[in-house]
Design a protein around this motif. Structure first.
Motif, PDB file in Angstrom:
ATOM      1  N   LEU A 284       0.812  -1.433  -0.078  1.00 33.85           N
ATOM      2  CA  LEU A 284      -0.211  -0.177   0.045  1.00 33.85           C
ATOM      3  C   LEU A 284       1.114   1.152   0.077  1.00 33.85           C
ATOM      4  CD1 LEU A 284      -2.712   1.133   0.276  1.00 33.85           C
ATOM      5  CD2 LEU A 284      -2.576   0.803   3.041  1.00 33.85           C
ATOM      6  N   GLN A 333       0.866   6.782  -1.784  1.00 32.62           N
ATOM      7  CA  GLN A 333       0.522   5.943  -2.363  1.00 32.62           C
ATOM      8  C   GLN A 333       1.495   4.444  -2.945  1.00 32.62           C
ATOM      9  OE1 GLN A 333      -3.476   5.584  -2.874  1.00 32.62           O
ATOM     10  NE2 GLN A 333      -4.319   3.637  -3.051  1.00 32.62           N
ATOM     11  N   SER A 347      -8.159   7.256  -2.456  1.00 28.77           N
ATOM     12  CA  SER A 347      -7.010   7.308  -2.585  1.00 28.77           C
ATOM     13  C   SER A 347      -6.812   9.249  -3.005  1.00 28.77           C
ATOM     14  CB  SER A 347      -6.234   7.306  -4.184  1.00 28.77           C
ATOM     15  OG  SER A 347      -7.552   7.428  -5.302  1.00 28.77           O
TER      16      SER A 347
END
Lengths: 361, 261
Positions: A284, A333, A347
């Motif tokens: 991640l 991210q 996001s």
């Protein structure tokens, strides 16, 4: 390595350019407040200048990791470098011993550089927000002098003894106290030296209380006692030029007691460990291997104003640059693998994830 | 004064734009409870009501019990909102009771005397008001969870104190406004305290963060539950208002969700 020209580092707002005719350890804040540095330049930037004098900062510990100690060390050391008197309390038998672990300003050749940019070109599409004038990505050009508002503190280099062998530092052990009255009296005495008068502030002080409700303390099950201690501390702090930093482990308190403490805090932070070898997190986040933990900023002090401070992000990764300097970085991210179809669809820069994820980009 | 445009919060609290229906102080005899949480503070609602209570009528008085912040804080905040607390205090319209350091001296035992003394002080202040100022009195408490703390955890004493205040204000047509942190009471055993106070309240203002997360343009959402009682027919209706807000230095903007351009 200096950054390339695409970053606007040299022209972004420099917080320390606000001229303070006072001591270099103080900086003028909005609404008649004054800031002192937390000892970590990234944290100062996140909080909009530093810790506000007269405020109570609470740090929620992770019972599994000592990251709050990193913040405490920097906070205490910065104060001593600015000759700001310090009152330190901990549940250990000899709190003075902790002073030997305080960091010292790093030498000038160890400039903190930001993340190496060699991979930047590959990730521009996901990290384009970085180039929209965010000031926190500056190169820190501090030369480590004592006259700076915030020094780059090297956690591997102990602070010179002369900073804390003077009368500047008071230590209180709360290990054997049946209750918090002794500590409260010592704090009251300390705070009285810095009480604000109409003439304005001249000197500042710092109080650091570590793990004040840890189970080894005899009063740790007296929740109302502890709450009233913090409340009286907060009341006294508001009329003095001191910043009080208190750390506590919320998992060891009842939920309502923990919430009350959180409400009492002017600035509320929490630190969390991240597990090593967590494959999901590694997928991640970029730079996962370098991360020591996570810092969450829950609340920022709003003295003399009703306007809340809304941050771009509230979760930051805690990293030790060159294993010496504490830095906080925004989480980035990792590029999502298109074929795999990641389940982490979050996001959006300003949204807060659910409690299960608790990561805010 | 009455010429000001009424915003969504004012309307939700019962201010009417139709002057014929407008009472001088719509909160008279009512208890407004503001609930907030760690993520989003509801203090701005108190500031809003504080300011309104001075502008509503030239001879209104406010008694402010401050458990959370010293007077400089409120002074600065209200000054930016266009209200000078110092001059209101000088003209006998604003009474600030600093409760920051109120704490019962005896540890472990419930402090009956502490809160009783506070109540007596409120009564005394009111009785010493000039007759015109006595008509529109507002008592504001910031905040209730600190009341409990001051009573050393005795929620019974805190509830009793609130009951006393409620009786005083409802019988004399004064307004009572209080702030509470509802997330402190979310676990089972302590929730009765919160429920009792919510039951007592005539107007409930719930301040929450946005369900979708932080945003710079919208600071949170408000739900106002107004238990209006039509005294003629004895019918009580509940009006619910939902809207968003953005807090600024000199004002708070209230708007319906999604209507912000």
């Amino acid at each position: 390595m200096a950054t390339t020209g695409t970053r606007v580092s040299s022209f972004s707002p420099n917080l320390s350019s606000v001229k303070s005719s006072q001591h270099p350890g103080l900086k003028n804040g909005p609404n008649g407040t004054t800031f002192i540095s937390s000892g970590i330049s990234d944290l100062d930037k996140i909080l909009g200048g530093g810790f506000t004098l007269g405020s109570l900062v609470m740090i929620m510990e992770d019972a599994e990791a000592p990251h709050h100690m990193l913040l405490l060390r920097n906070f205490m050391s910065q104060g001593l470098l600015h000759r700001q008197p310090l009152l330190y309390s901990s549940p250990s038998k000899d709190p003075r011993g902790f002073l030997g672990t305080l960091p010292s300003p790093g030498s000038s050749k160890d400039d903190i550089a930001r993340e190496p940019s060699h991979e930047k070109d590959l990730r521009i599409a996901w990290q384009y927000k970085k180039y929209f004038g965010e000031p926190q990505l500056n190169i820190n050009s501090n030369n480590g002098g004592q006259h700076d508002y915030c020094n780059d503190l090297d956690l591997r280099k102990p602070l010179e003894r002369h900073f804390f062998t003077s009368n500047n530092v008071n230590c209180v052990s709360i290990q054997n106290s049946p209750n918090l009255d002794v500590l409260k009296d010592r704090c009251a005495e300390f705070l009285a030296q810095f009480s604000r008068n109409e003439g304005g502030s001249s000197s500042a002080g710092r109080i650091a209380i570590q793990s004040f409700c840890s189970p080894q303390c005899k009063y740790s099950d007296m929740e109302w006692h502890m709450l009233s201690f913090i409340r009286s501390l907060k009341g006294m702090a508001r009329s003095s030029n001191v910043v009080i930093v208190v750390t506590f482990p919320p998992s060891l308190l009842s939920p309502s007691c923990s919430k009350r403490l959180q409400h009492m805090a002017d600035t509320l932070l929490s630190v969390r460990a991240i597990p090593d070898e967590d494959k999901e997190l590694a997928k991640l986040l970029t730079g996962y291997q370098d991360m020591v933990g996570l810092l969450n900023v829950h609340k920022v002090a709003r003295l003399n104003t009703q306007v809340p401070v809304i941050l771009e992000a509230t979760t930051f990764s805690i990293k030790l640059q060159k294993r010496r300097y504490l830095v906080f970085e925004c989480l980035n991210q990792a590029p999502v693998d298109g074929s795999g179809g990641s389940s982490y669809g979050n996001s959006d820069g300003c949204s807060r994830s659910t409690k299960a994820g608790s990561l805010d980009f | 004064m009455e010429q000001q445009g009424l915003d969504l919060m004012d309307q939700a609290l019962g201010f009417h734009s139709n002057k014929a229906q407008q009472q001088p102080w719509p909160l008279s005899g009512r208890f407004v409870l503001v609930e907030d949480c760690v993520d989003t503070s509801g203090a701005f609602v108190l500031h809003h009501i504080l300011k309104r209570s001075f502008t509503s009528h030239p001879s209104s008085a406010v008694i402010f019990l401050a458990f959370a912040n010293p007077i400089n804080h409120y002074d600065r905040v209200l000054r930016k909102l266009g209200c000078n607390l110092a001059s209101q205090r000088d003209t006998g319209r604003f009474f600030f009771l600093d409760m920051l350091m109120l704490q019962c001296p005896v540890e472990g035992e419930p402090n009956h005397d502490g809160l009783a003394a506070v109540f007596e002080k409120i009564e005394r202040v009111i009785s010493e008001l000039s007759p015109e100022n006595k008509k529109f009195v507002t008592v504001i408490i910031d905040d209730i969870s600190c009341l409990e703390l001051a009573a050393n955890g005795s929620s019974n004493d805190a509830i009793d104190f609130l009951h006393y205040c409620y009786t005083l204000t409802s019988e004399n047509d004064y307004a009572l406004v209080a702030l509470n942190h509802r997330d402190i009471y979310s676990d089972g055993e302590r929730s009765t305290f919160k429920l009792e106070i919510e039951y007592l309240a005539d107007i409930l203002v719930k301040v929450d963060p946005l369900a979708t997360g932080l945003a710079k343009d919208v600071h949170g959402q408000v739900m106002v539950l107004n238990k209006e009682t039509q005294k003629q027919h004895g019918i009580s209706s509940i009006k619910v208002h939902n809207f968003h807000f953005k807090i600024k230095e000199n004002n708070t903007e209230y708007f319906y969700a999604g209507s912000r351009t």
